[in-house]
Scaffold this active site. Structure first.
Site, short mmCIF file in Angstrom:
data_model
loop_
_atom_site.label_atom_id
_atom_site.label_comp_id
_atom_site.label_asym_id
_atom_site.label_seq_id
_atom_site.Cartn_x
_atom_site.Cartn_y
_atom_site.Cartn_z
N PRO A 17 -22.66 -53.69 -89.63
CA PRO A 17 -23.28 -53.15 -90.84
C PRO A 17 -24.11 -54.22 -91.52
O PRO A 17 -23.66 -55.37 -91.67
CB PRO A 17 -22.07 -52.74 -91.70
N CYS A 101 -18.89 -59.79 -97.22
CA CYS A 101 -20.24 -59.99 -97.77
C CYS A 101 -20.29 -61.25 -98.63
O CYS A 101 -19.49 -61.41 -99.55
CB CYS A 101 -20.66 -58.78 -98.60
N LYS A 140 -13.74 -55.86 -92.29
CA LYS A 140 -14.64 -56.93 -91.85
C LYS A 140 -14.43 -58.14 -92.74
O LYS A 140 -14.57 -58.05 -93.97
CB LYS A 140 -16.11 -56.49 -91.89
N ASN A 201 -18.02 -61.45 -84.25
CA ASN A 201 -19.35 -61.32 -84.84
C ASN A 201 -19.92 -62.71 -85.16
O ASN A 201 -19.23 -63.56 -85.70
CB ASN A 201 -19.24 -60.47 -86.11
N ASP A 203 -23.89 -64.93 -84.03
CA ASP A 203 -24.69 -65.64 -83.02
C ASP A 203 -24.73 -64.97 -81.66
O ASP A 203 -24.75 -65.65 -80.62
CB ASP A 203 -24.19 -67.09 -82.86
#
Length: 330
Positions: A17, A101, A140, A201, A203
């Site tokens: 996302p 985030c 996440k 998650n 690179d």
């Protein structure tokens, strides 16, 4: 076949996302190229309480993108639970909780990655949301808040105990934002610490990156963000390598790239109207042009796009310029 709760995923590459990027049009394009799971842009749990029209638009899911989750952010377990219940009106296949985030307007208000500073609160939020909805709940997270508080393993274990069905780990702390190389070792540590599926998650820009991440961390799924910008083919390429005897699919040619780009922008305009869609299109067109001959000048023109007719003219000139270059190189 990887399962997240009751969801069966047909592939090991999923779309991360990304606020301002992973709207319905983009998710559908990526799903069409083999992303086995996609997640909406993040939705404010507080805004959802006020039936905000824009918030509702963010949660609009199409059949062509499923399985698809809706991502929520907030710092109040009760509010998050209520928001998750409201989100169910949009028929998500899962609810994803944002604890990663790093941007100030989110983390600065106690949400997103700031939640990792209070591990017990992370567990309370997961438990509240899990009890509120009948679909799988995923989370996440990041490596930690900063280098002095690397606690992804602790948070992952707490979230699993609270009922999370899967967890995605971004291998950077909040302070690192997106710049230094991602730490895949922390992903490996999380994978070894929990029994639920783990999405790695950070690179992943090529098939080789995805394979290395899977091999080095043991993670179940590769979550791709920036590596998919202007490059939805990456999901198809990863799937082919993993399921078809390490087959390497070639990168798309100019005509395919332009055809998919136009299809993407057409959907964008159909869902958001031409005026708003073309404004969003400018950045996407720039990403699709990466590595092309004359890309700098064409990206400049992309920044002024107003209509689909403008895009058609730009594509005509891109094809012409690259065709001349190919002829000259023969």
């Amino acid at each position: 076949m990887i399962k997240i709760g009751t969801i069966e995923l047909d592939g090991r590459a999923v779309l991360a996302p990304m606020a301002g990027v992973t709207d319905r049009a983009y998710r559908e394009i990526c799903a069409g190229f083999g992303a086995s799971y996609v997640v909406s842009e993040m939705v404010s749990s507080k805004a959802l309480q006020f039936n905000d029209k824009k918030t509702g638009f963010l949660m609009d899911l199409g059949e062509a993108e499923r399985p698809a989750g809706i991502q929520l952010f907030g710092d109040d377990p009760a509010v998050m639970a209520q928001a998750a219940k409201k989100a169910m009106a949009y028929r998500p296949d899962a609810i994803d909780i944002n604890m990663g985030c790093p941007v100030p307007k989110v983390a600065g208000n106690g949400s997103g990655s700031a939640l990792m500073k209070t591990p017990s609160l992370c567990g309370e939020i997961v438990a509240a949301v899990k009890e509120a909805v009948p679909v799988p709940v995923t989370v996440k997270i990041r490596k930690g808040w900063d280098k002095t508080s690397v606690n992804a393993v602790e948070i992952a274990k707490i979230c699993e105990a609270a009922g999370a069905d899967a967890i995605a780990v971004h291998g950077r702390t909040r302070d690192q934002m997106y710049e230094p190389p991602a730490d895949w070792e922390i992903i490996r540590q999380v994978k070894e610490a929990v029994t639920i599926p783990v999405m790695g998650n950070g690179d992943v820009y090529t098939v080789q990156d995805a394979v290395r991440l899977l091999n080095e961390t043991g993670c179940d799924l590769v979550m791709i963000g920036r590596g998919a910008l202007g490059n939805p083919w990456i999901f198809q390429q990863i799937n082919a390598y993993l399921t078809d005897s390490c087959r390497i699919l070639p990168s798309p040619g100019l005509y395919e790239r332009m055809s998919v780009m136009v299809k993407h922008i057409q959907r964008l305009c159909a869902y958001k109207d031409e005026r708003h869609g073309m404004r969003e299109a400018r950045k996407h067109v720039g990403w699709y042009l990466k590595g092309m001959r004359g890309a700098a000048e064409f990206r400049r023109r992309a920044g002024t796009l107003e209509t689909m007719d403008d895009l058609a003219l730009l594509v005509r000139d891109i094809v012409a310029a690259n065709s001349v270059a190919e002829e000259a190189g023969r």
